[in-house]
Write a protein that holds these residues in place. Structure first.
Motif, PDB file in Angstrom:
ATOM      1  N   UNK A  12     -13.602  -4.540 112.823  1.00 33.16           N
ATOM      2  CA  UNK A  12     -14.268  -5.865 112.379  1.00 33.16           C
ATOM      3  C   UNK A  12     -15.029  -5.452 111.039  1.00 33.16           C
ATOM      4  N   UNK A  13     -14.945  -6.698 110.122  1.00 30.50           N
ATOM      5  CA  UNK A  13     -16.037  -6.501 109.142  1.00 30.50           C
ATOM      6  C   UNK A  13     -17.694  -6.356 109.459  1.00 30.50           C
ATOM      7  N   UNK A  14     -18.066  -5.256 108.857  1.00 30.85           N
ATOM      8  CA  UNK A  14     -19.292  -5.007 109.340  1.00 30.85           C
ATOM      9  C   UNK A  14     -20.296  -5.708 108.358  1.00 30.85           C
ATOM     10  N   UNK A  15     -21.482  -6.043 108.678  1.00 31.08           N
ATOM     11  CA  UNK A  15     -22.530  -6.634 107.971  1.00 31.08           C
ATOM     12  C   UNK A  15     -23.020  -5.859 106.807  1.00 31.08           C
ATOM     13  N   UNK A  16     -22.857  -6.765 105.662  1.00 28.45           N
ATOM     14  CA  UNK A  16     -22.962  -6.355 104.222  1.00 28.45           C
ATOM     15  C   UNK A  16     -24.672  -5.292 104.275  1.00 28.45           C
ATOM     16  N   UNK A  17     -24.625  -4.143 103.737  1.00 26.53           N
ATOM     17  CA  UNK A  17     -25.784  -3.534 103.386  1.00 26.53           C
ATOM     18  C   UNK A  17     -26.147  -3.650 101.750  1.00 26.53           C
ATOM     19  N   UNK A  18     -27.475  -3.527 101.581  1.00 19.89           N
ATOM     20  CA  UNK A  18     -27.896  -3.663 100.407  1.00 19.89           C
ATOM     21  C   UNK A  18     -28.492  -2.253 100.019  1.00 19.89           C
ATOM     22  N   UNK A  19     -28.750  -2.162  98.460  1.00 22.09           N
ATOM     23  CA  UNK A  19     -29.253  -1.099  97.967  1.00 22.09           C
ATOM     24  C   UNK A  19     -30.802  -1.408  97.643  1.00 22.09           C
ATOM     25  N   UNK A  20     -31.498  -0.667  97.279  1.00 21.01           N
ATOM     26  CA  UNK A  20     -32.740  -1.007  96.883  1.00 21.01           C
ATOM     27  C   UNK A  20     -33.099  -2.036  95.785  1.00 21.01           C
ATOM     28  N   UNK A  21     -32.030  -1.967  94.795  1.00 17.04           N
ATOM     29  CA  UNK A  21     -31.799  -3.065  93.786  1.00 17.04           C
ATOM     30  C   UNK A  21     -31.378  -4.272  94.274  1.00 17.04           C
ATOM     31  N   UNK A  22     -31.055  -4.361  95.464  1.00 12.71           N
ATOM     32  CA  UNK A  22     -30.483  -5.723  95.970  1.00 12.71           C
ATOM     33  C   UNK A  22     -29.134  -5.931  95.933  1.00 12.71           C
ATOM     34  N   UNK A  23     -28.025  -4.923  95.624  1.00 14.91           N
ATOM     35  CA  UNK A  23     -26.633  -5.021  95.463  1.00 14.91           C
ATOM     36  C   UNK A  23     -25.941  -4.788  96.920  1.00 14.91           C
ATOM     37  N   UNK A  24     -25.191  -5.707  97.034  1.00 14.36           N
ATOM     38  CA  UNK A  24     -24.564  -5.521  98.604  1.00 14.36           C
ATOM     39  C   UNK A  24     -23.188  -4.704  98.369  1.00 14.36           C
ATOM     40  N   UNK A  25     -23.074  -3.982  99.532  1.00 16.02           N
ATOM     41  CA  UNK A  25     -21.891  -3.290  99.648  1.00 16.02           C
ATOM     42  C   UNK A  25     -21.530  -3.252 100.974  1.00 16.02           C
ATOM     43  N   UNK A  26     -20.084  -2.823 101.610  1.00 14.46           N
ATOM     44  CA  UNK A  26     -19.572  -2.980 102.607  1.00 14.46           C
ATOM     45  C   UNK A  26     -19.945  -1.313 103.291  1.00 14.46           C
ATOM     46  N   UNK A  27     -20.149  -1.585 104.565  1.00 14.51           N
ATOM     47  CA  UNK A  27     -20.460  -0.237 105.420  1.00 14.51           C
ATOM     48  C   UNK A  27     -19.123   0.557 105.198  1.00 14.51           C
ATOM     49  N   UNK A  28     -19.299   1.931 105.262  1.00 12.86           N
ATOM     50  CA  UNK A  28     -18.192   2.816 104.979  1.00 12.86           C
ATOM     51  C   UNK A  28     -17.137   2.527 105.984  1.00 12.86           C
ATOM     52  N   UNK A  29     -17.179   2.404 107.304  1.00 14.14           N
ATOM     53  CA  UNK A  29     -16.250   2.110 108.040  1.00 14.14           C
ATOM     54  C   UNK A  29     -15.493   0.950 107.735  1.00 14.14           C
ATOM     55  N   UNK A  30     -15.933  -0.136 107.464  1.00 11.71           N
ATOM     56  CA  UNK A  30     -15.396  -1.404 107.166  1.00 11.71           C
ATOM     57  C   UNK A  30     -14.505  -1.308 105.818  1.00 11.71           C
ATOM     58  N   UNK A  31     -15.090  -0.605 104.726  1.00 11.22           N
ATOM     59  CA  UNK A  31     -14.589  -0.292 103.605  1.00 11.22           C
ATOM     60  C   UNK A  31     -13.254   0.604 103.818  1.00 11.22           C
ATOM     61  N   UNK A  32     -13.284   1.446 104.660  1.00  8.46           N
ATOM     62  CA  UNK A  32     -12.157   2.412 104.727  1.00  8.46           C
ATOM     63  C   UNK A  32     -10.994   1.630 105.375  1.00  8.46           C
ATOM     64  N   UNK A  33     -11.314   0.722 106.474  1.00 10.56           N
ATOM     65  CA  UNK A  33     -10.537   0.062 107.227  1.00 10.56           C
ATOM     66  C   UNK A  33      -9.843  -1.097 106.172  1.00 10.56           C
TER      67      UNK A  33
END
Length: 139
Positions: A12-33
């Motif tokens: 399943x799609x994971x909840x987006x994670x955020x960098x300290x600067x506020x940029x969103x990114x996919x969790x590694x497992x979701x991105x790989x899938x």
């Protein structure tokens, strides 16, 4: 009609994670899938990107059966008489697949006007996707 089968346990799609600067990114497992789904879809579909026409998408996520279930329960699951009622949610499987197929099957997922999605158990985990153009009655 476009029909795809992506073998392997659906993620399943994971909840987006955020960098300290506020940029969103996919969790590694979701991105790989998502990358795996995109690669497999490119192998199975070589047509042009769909755009400017409404489409409908059918998604069936087949989760792996647990190791310790009875033969009776296994049979019920094979017949789709027993469905997964626990997490992950069906919509998270949908999000993962739709994101992965954007740029592979369709140019933008805004052309999707109808979605049917299910989650089942299976001894052969996979995701099945069917994409159809919606015929519009112009009368």
């Amino acid at each position: 009609m476009i029909s795809l089968t992506i073998h392997g346990n659906p993620v399943p799609a994971g909840r987006p994670r955020f960098t300290r600067n506020g940029h969103a990114y996919d969790p590694p497992k979701s991105r790989a899938y998502k990358q795996l789904v995109a690669i497999e879809a490119k192998k199975q579909y070589r047509g042009p990107l769909l755009k400017d026409k409404p489409i409908e998408v059918y998604i069936a996520a087949y989760r792996e059966n647990q190791k310790q279930i009875s033969k009776i329960e296994r049979t019920r699951r094979e017949r789709k008489q027993s469905l997964p009622l626990r997490k992950p949610d069906t919509d998270n499987y949908v999000k993962s697949v739709l994101d992965a197929l954007t740029g592979v099957i369709w140019a933008d997922d805004n052309i999707i006007c109808h979605i049917d999605a299910y989650k089942f158990y299976s001894d052969t985990p996979r995701i099945e996707v069917i994409v159809r153009e919606i015929e519009i009655d112009k009368n």
